[in-house]
Design a protein around this motif. Structure first.
Motif, PDB file in Angstrom:
ATOM      1  N   VAL A  19      12.448  -6.438  -3.022  1.00  0.00           N
ATOM      2  CA  VAL A  19      12.248  -5.091  -3.130  1.00  0.00           C
ATOM      3  C   VAL A  19      11.143  -4.764  -4.607  1.00  0.00           C
ATOM      4  O   VAL A  19      10.485  -4.050  -4.544  1.00  0.00           O
ATOM      5  CB  VAL A  19      13.435  -4.305  -3.283  1.00  0.00           C
ATOM      6  N   PRO A  20      11.698  -5.351  -5.521  1.00  0.00           N
ATOM      7  CA  PRO A  20      10.791  -5.179  -6.755  1.00  0.00           C
ATOM      8  C   PRO A  20       9.334  -5.514  -6.515  1.00  0.00           C
ATOM      9  O   PRO A  20       8.396  -4.992  -7.084  1.00  0.00           O
ATOM     10  CB  PRO A  20      11.258  -6.152  -7.936  1.00  0.00           C
ATOM     11  N   GLY A  21       9.018  -6.649  -5.896  1.00  0.00           N
ATOM     12  CA  GLY A  21       7.757  -6.924  -5.571  1.00  0.00           C
ATOM     13  C   GLY A  21       6.973  -6.044  -4.748  1.00  0.00           C
ATOM     14  O   GLY A  21       5.643  -5.620  -5.013  1.00  0.00           O
ATOM     15  N   LEU A  22       7.669  -5.383  -3.801  1.00  0.00           N
ATOM     16  CA  LEU A  22       7.085  -4.257  -2.996  1.00  0.00           C
ATOM     17  C   LEU A  22       6.788  -3.011  -3.908  1.00  0.00           C
ATOM     18  O   LEU A  22       5.496  -2.453  -3.853  1.00  0.00           O
ATOM     19  CB  LEU A  22       8.025  -3.870  -1.963  1.00  0.00           C
ATOM     20  N   VAL A  23       7.602  -2.930  -4.828  1.00  0.00           N
ATOM     21  CA  VAL A  23       7.496  -1.714  -5.622  1.00  0.00           C
ATOM     22  C   VAL A  23       6.255  -1.991  -6.537  1.00  0.00           C
ATOM     23  O   VAL A  23       5.314  -0.931  -6.897  1.00  0.00           O
ATOM     24  CB  VAL A  23       8.672  -1.116  -6.559  1.00  0.00           C
TER      25      VAL A  23
END
Length: 140
Positions: A1-5
């Motif tokens: 999820v951090p990569g997507l953000v």
């Protein structure tokens, strides 16, 4: 999820600031063109290769020790001019022509100090630190 953000935030910034890729390639190309011209003019065996935002310094000396002595000297001289320099440069969006011109000015001064030098190994006596370590090859 951090990569997507992070990806979403990057896309937002790119929309806000315009064509980031074009800018990075322009300043990188600007740097490489001028730096290589200065190297050739002063007959310094160094060229910058790669692509826009990621120029890489290539020292065209076959002898490994001599190449590393020259590389160490170049790092030292850039550092003396307030530029943290490495063989591999990474330009960012905030780098503008002004910052690249500062880098080119430093390169000009360094190349002029080396103009006419034949034996780069003699630079060893001017080094203020240790010679950079040889590149290692990773075993696959």
């Amino acid at each position: 999820v951090p990569g997507l953000v992070a990806a979403i935030e990057t896309i937002k910034m790119m929309k806000q600031y315009g064509d980031v890729h074009k800018h990075l390639h322009q300043i990188g190309g600007y740097f490489m063109e001028r730096a290589n011209k200065i190297s050739r003019k002063n007959k310094i065996p160094v060229e910058f290769v790669g692509y826009g935002p990621h120029p890489v310094m290539k020292i065209n000396i076959k002898d490994d020790l001599t190449s590393r002595i020259l590389k160490t000297y170049l790092y030292q001289e850039f550092n003396k001019r307030g530029i943290l320099f490495s063989s591999s440069l990474l330009f960012g969006y905030l780098h503008q022509k002004r910052e690249i011109d500062m880098l080119i000015y430093a390169w000009t001064k360094i190349c002029k100090s080396l103009k006419g030098m034949i034996d780069y190994k003699s630079l060893q006596k001017k080094l203020e630190g240790k010679i950079v370590a040889p590149r290692t090859v990773r075993n696959q």
